[in-house]
Design an enzyme around this catalytic site. Structure first.
Site, PDB file in Angstrom:
ATOM      1  N   SER A   1      94.951  -4.942 -29.281  1.00  9.65           N
ATOM      2  CA  SER A   1      94.638  -6.329 -29.635  1.00  9.65           C
ATOM      3  C   SER A   1      93.130  -6.504 -29.637  1.00  9.65           C
ATOM      4  O   SER A   1      92.422  -5.908 -28.823  1.00  9.65           O
ATOM      5  CB  SER A   1      95.279  -7.291 -28.626  1.00  9.65           C
ATOM      6  OG  SER A   1      94.766  -8.601 -28.762  1.00  9.65           O
TER       7      SER A   1
ATOM      8  N   HIS B   1     124.971  -8.178 -27.787  1.00 12.81           N
ATOM      9  CA  HIS B   1     124.466  -9.552 -27.923  1.00 12.81           C
ATOM     10  C   HIS B   1     123.162  -9.740 -27.141  1.00 12.81           C
ATOM     11  O   HIS B   1     122.798 -10.862 -26.786  1.00 12.81           O
ATOM     12  CB  HIS B   1     125.505 -10.579 -27.458  1.00 12.81           C
ATOM     13  CG  HIS B   1     126.840 -10.431 -28.103  1.00 12.81           C
ATOM     14  ND1 HIS B   1     127.159 -11.008 -29.315  1.00 12.81           N
ATOM     15  CD2 HIS B   1     127.940  -9.732 -27.714  1.00 12.81           C
ATOM     16  CE1 HIS B   1     128.396 -10.691 -29.637  1.00 12.81           C
ATOM     17  NE2 HIS B   1     128.888  -9.911 -28.696  1.00 12.81           N
TER      18      HIS B   1
END
EC number: 4.3.2.2
Length: 432
Positions: A262, A141
């Site tokens: 980037s 989870h």
């Protein structure tokens, strides 16, 4: 498929030149079969084998008038022959040629995919063995659960890809097939011998029964398996993406000198290869849906499947080839940070050992409920106050009356969680 995601060897299989070569080979082999039966003069077949050819521009020119690509093809081929041209396409229907040639092209594509799969499996095996005992945090989870090893994580990938290979071999055999059974599949104008002869020569199987086309459930299964392979790669890629997050940085895709992450932020090192895999897997699963839509054709055949297959057959096989090779390189060159894995295990204050604390207390005489209810409040105290779990156990007389300091220390030993690793590796064929 666009060049960005294509590798030359696979892309060449689906070139117009190779497609028409496959069509021509089916046509010639069919005539050879007729000659074996004594229905066509062998000298005419020899001339066809020697002289038959095509010009793609001429095919396209004829198709402008005929609006039928196979008719355009056979007429273009006939223009390269003499009187023997009358035997071109003798007894055949268009899909006898197209579907059988497709089976031959799938065979070529599958040979590449098979090599890709074997190479990819080998890369995963090597990386799994390298990190067999590299202890890291197991998460469920998205939350810290218990320690595992990076090698075990990779071993699940290995086992999954072995299953994919088994599925692939079955599905590949399904599409490596031909049919030369005539306009409605009843061999009215061509004997089964021709079908068997052609398929044997091409190294594919003759489909036991067909209509005007091969049954498309075979292709649906094949594209489903390719989608399964792509989805497995996506699962692995998603794992890398998660582990490369800045706050974890347990693994990192190789970042080459001069590479840019980037246009705006010079510090960025993004898992672009793994993200790329996720996007391409989505495309392939979409093609799987199209393949299933192609199963339901009208009566003995319509051509609703044809336009779709002109796209999904080359695109899916080209993408799988690309994905297996690119992601194989990602895994092979993956940077692993064991110290960061160790650091991250400690970031939850030892709470990851709560089950072992509970089980040890059960072994010392407590019921499961007693042990659970004793340990759980201490886990809450640790987490809510951001303090270590171990001292809370050491400060409780109800625990220290049952456990020695040595036994408490052993509870917090992460090596304990590696004790079955060798056995698990043996079970999946990765043992030494």
């Amino acid at each position: 498929m666009i060049n960005r995601y294509s590798r030359p060897e696979m892309a060449n299989i689906w070139s117009e030149e190779n497609k028409y070569r496959a069509w021509l080979e089916v046509e010639i082999l069919a005539d050879e079969a007729w000659a074996e039966l004594g229905e066509i003069p062998k000298e005419d077949v020899a001339k066809i084998r020697e002289k038959a050819d095509f010009d793609i521009d001429r095919i396209l020119e004829i198709e402008q008038q005929t609006r039928h690509d196979v008719v355009a093809f056979t007429r273009a081929v006939s223009e390269t022959l003499g009187e023997e041209r009358k035997w071109v396409h003798f007894g055949l229907t268009s899909t006898d040629v197209v579907d059988t040639a497709y089976g031959y092209l799938y065979k070529q594509a599958n040979a590449i995919i098979r090599k890709d799969l074997d190479n990819f499996l080998s890369i995963i095996a090597d990386k799994a063995k390298e990190h067999k005992f590299t202890i890291m945090m197991g998460r469920t989870h998205g939350v810290h659960a218990e320690p595992t090893t990076f090698g075990l994580k990779l071993a699940t990938w290995y086992s999954e890809m072995k299953r994919n290979i088994e599925r692939f071999e079955h599905a590949a055999a399904g599409v490596e097939a031909g049919k030369i059974s005539g306009a409605v599949g009843n061999f009215a104008n061509i004997p089964p011998f021709v079908e068997k002869y052609v398929c044997d020569k091409l190294g594919i199987r003759a489909q036991e029964i067909s209509t005007q086309v091969l049954p498309r459930d075979l292709h649906a299964e094949y594209f489903a398996v390719l989608a399964s392979i792509a989805t497995s790669i996506e699962r692995m890629a998603t794992e890398i993406r998660g582990l490369q997050k800045s706050e974890q940085r347990e693994v990192e895709e190789f970042f080459a000198k001069g590479q840019k992450g980037s246009s705006a932020m010079p510090h960025k090192r993004n898992p672009i290869g793994s993200e790329n895999m996720t996007g391409l897997a989505r495309v392939i699963r979409g093609h799987m849906v199209t393949a299933y839509e192609n199963v339901s054709l009208w009566h003995e055949r319509d051509i609703s499947h044809s336009s779709a297959e002109r796209i999904i057959a080359p695109d899916t096989t080209i993408l799988i080839d690309y994905m297996l090779n690119r992601f194989g390189n990602i895994v092979k060159n993956l940077t692993v940070f064991p110290e960061n894995m160790k650091r991250n295990m400690g970031s939850t204050f030892g709470l990851i050992f709560s089950q072992r604390a509970m089980l040890t207390l059960i072994e010392k005489g407590m019921t499961r409920e007693q042990a659970y209810d004793l340990v759980q409040p201490k886990t809450a105290q640790s987490w809510d106050n951001q303090v270590d779990f171990k001292p809370l156990l050491e400060a409780d007389p109800e625990i220290t009356s049952r456990l020695s300091q040595e036994e408490i220390d052993e509870i917090f030993n992460p090596v304990y969680y590696t004790k079955r690793v060798d056995e698990i590796f043996d079970r999946i064929g990765l043992g030494d």
